[in-house]
Design an enzyme around this catalytic site. Structure first.
Site, PDB file in Angstrom:
ATOM      1  N   HIS A 176       4.659  -1.619  -2.593  1.00 55.54           N
ATOM      2  CA  HIS A 176       4.214  -2.864  -1.946  1.00 55.54           C
ATOM      3  C   HIS A 176       3.812  -3.870  -3.018  1.00 55.54           C
ATOM      4  O   HIS A 176       2.769  -3.765  -3.637  1.00 55.54           O
ATOM      5  CB  HIS A 176       3.034  -2.573  -1.025  1.00 55.54           C
ATOM      6  CG  HIS A 176       2.721  -3.687  -0.061  1.00 55.54           C
ATOM      7  ND1 HIS A 176       3.176  -4.974  -0.239  1.00 55.54           N
ATOM      8  CD2 HIS A 176       2.005  -3.710   1.096  1.00 55.54           C
ATOM      9  CE1 HIS A 176       2.748  -5.739   0.758  1.00 55.54           C
ATOM     10  NE2 HIS A 176       2.048  -4.987   1.579  1.00 55.54           N
ATOM     11  N   HIS A 179       2.339 -10.022  -0.322  1.00 51.25           N
ATOM     12  CA  HIS A 179       1.244 -10.383   0.581  1.00 51.25           C
ATOM     13  C   HIS A 179      -0.090 -10.637  -0.104  1.00 51.25           C
ATOM     14  O   HIS A 179      -1.133 -10.670   0.548  1.00 51.25           O
ATOM     15  CB  HIS A 179       1.058  -9.306   1.660  1.00 51.25           C
ATOM     16  CG  HIS A 179       2.269  -9.109   2.513  1.00 51.25           C
ATOM     17  ND1 HIS A 179       2.346  -8.140   3.474  1.00 51.25           N
ATOM     18  CD2 HIS A 179       3.465  -9.750   2.526  1.00 51.25           C
ATOM     19  CE1 HIS A 179       3.545  -8.187   4.057  1.00 51.25           C
ATOM     20  NE2 HIS A 179       4.237  -9.168   3.493  1.00 51.25           N
ATOM     21  N   TYR A 181      -1.551  -8.703  -2.458  1.00 59.84           N
ATOM     22  CA  TYR A 181      -2.247  -7.502  -2.913  1.00 59.84           C
ATOM     23  C   TYR A 181      -2.059  -7.342  -4.421  1.00 59.84           C
ATOM     24  O   TYR A 181      -1.536  -8.239  -5.092  1.00 59.84           O
ATOM     25  CB  TYR A 181      -1.782  -6.296  -2.107  1.00 59.84           C
ATOM     26  CG  TYR A 181      -2.126  -6.419  -0.638  1.00 59.84           C
ATOM     27  CD1 TYR A 181      -3.460  -6.479  -0.225  1.00 59.84           C
ATOM     28  CD2 TYR A 181      -1.143  -6.526   0.334  1.00 59.84           C
ATOM     29  CE1 TYR A 181      -3.796  -6.632   1.113  1.00 59.84           C
ATOM     30  CE2 TYR A 181      -1.466  -6.666   1.679  1.00 59.84           C
ATOM     31  CZ  TYR A 181      -2.798  -6.726   2.057  1.00 59.84           C
ATOM     32  OH  TYR A 181      -3.120  -6.887   3.382  1.00 59.84           O
TER      33      TYR A 181
END
Length: 372
Positions: A176, A179, A181
């Site tokens: 990931h 977004h 992060y």
């Protein structure tokens, strides 16, 4: 090309796809969606049944909700699953087995929230929020800038999680990187003010992400697929950009490709939104164009609005997918991830391709209260 909507959908969506050892029967993926139904970070039988239902519904691949890697500052909730520790890994082994019994494929999404961690929260209340510069998405310095030792430890945590995913029988892994992060905080100039080799121009800001990808690649077999999820938008900042031009996007993805990424999962809030001026290509289309790698698109597929509008009280009604089929027919991207529509109806794909779209159950906020 078939003209009946269901036949056309079947023709486009049910084409097989392969990358490395991963062989998919179709082009539809269950998008990763944080559900917080894993007390103490351990996914249970209800989580296994939840994912298995989508496999039984026909999706080619399931990307799990984000799972915390084994680093003290990785998470900010006691109910988001971990991808480390004996109990959590045993739970994930059962999840993978349940999906495989239904004929599905599944990859875990590996996650570190970075500066999105709330100080004092579980899983490790004493762990501070950390990031490239200790700066949150709002521009305030509310955490600690990472040292080289911090960076090395996080990279190692991702690599260990990737190796554990392969050992548990998962079909690949996703990192990931979007977004807002941790990985994205390095990529974004607003949160990365470093003056060492991890900050500055877009190439240096990509170094941390590339080191994670390379470490994961070294920890798994050569044919074990690695997907990298990226986004322009951040939580609470939908206009943010890590790449202002196709050339900057190419610089990022070239480094990640060279490090070992096999697929780029491009998170947008609307799959039909153009990414750069003077082109209809969305972010996944541009990722495929500049990297030559397969791309996954996502964003409001089969629904009338985007996720954040639902929380503002708007209803999400079912819509057709003709625009999606147009883009996939012309090869803009290889794969499409579906989120809320699959929460509303685990049989979404089967109904779309068998002329039962009128039976689709719409998404509503009440579905977030359980693992339907």
């Amino acid at each position: 090309m078939p003209t009946h909507p269901a036949d056309r959908a079947a023709d486009v969506l049910l084409r097989p796809f392969s990358v490395g050892r991963l062989h998919l029967p179709n082009r539809v993926i269950m998008a990763p969606m944080t559900r917080e139904f894993s007390p103490d970070g351990v996914p249970g039988e209800d989580v296994a049944r939840y994912y298995a239902r989508r496999a039984a519904g026909g999706v080619g691949l399931i990307i799990t909700e984000g799972t915390y890697v084994g680093h003290a500052s990785a998470g900010t909730s006691a109910r988001v699953p971990h991808f480390h520790g004996d109990r959590a890994l045993a739970g994930w082994s059962e999840v993978a087995a349940a999906v495989h019994r239904e004929g599905g494929r599944i990859v875990p999404q590996l996650w570190h929230v970075g500066m999105e961690r709330t100080a004092g929260n579980p899983p490790e209340p004493e762990a501070p929020p950390i990031g490239p510069s200790g700066i949150g998405l709002d521009g305030n310095r509310t955490g600690r800038a990472m040292t080289q030792a911090d960076i090395d430890n996080v990279v190692a945590a991702y690599a260990l999680a990737a190796a554990q995913a392969e050992a548990l029988g998962f079909d690949g892994v996703e990192i990931h990187g979007g977004h807002g992060y941790l990985i994205d905080q390095f990529l974004w100039s607003h949160t990365n003010h470093r003056t060492d080799g991890y900050g500055g121009d877009i190439v240096r800001r990509t170094r941390f992400a590339a080191e994670i990808v390379a470490a994961c690649r070294a920890a798994v077999s050569d044919d074990f697929p690695i997907s990298f999820r990226l986004s322009q938008w951040k939580l609470r900042n939908f206009q943010a950009q890590i790449a202002r031009t196709p050339e900057e996007l190419e610089a990022i993805l070239t480094l990640l490709s060279e490090a070992g990424a096999d697929v780029f999962h491009c998170s947008t809030r609307r799959f039909h939104q153009p990414e750069f001026a003077d082109s209809d290509l969305n972010l996944a289309g541009w990722a495929k164009k500049v990297s030559g790698k397969p791309a996954i698109s996502v964003g409001s597929v089969g629904l009338s609005n985007e996720f954040f509008q639902v929380f503002a009280g708007e209803l999400a009604s079912v819509t057709d997918i003709l625009g999606l089929l147009d883009r996939m027919e012309r090869g803009e991207f290889e794969l499409i991830a579906v989120g809320r529509a699959l929460l509303g109806d685990p049989e979404w794909l089967n109904k779309i391709v068998s002329d039962r779209a009128d039976e689709l159950a719409p998404f509503h906020l009440g579905l977030l209260g359980n693992l339907h």
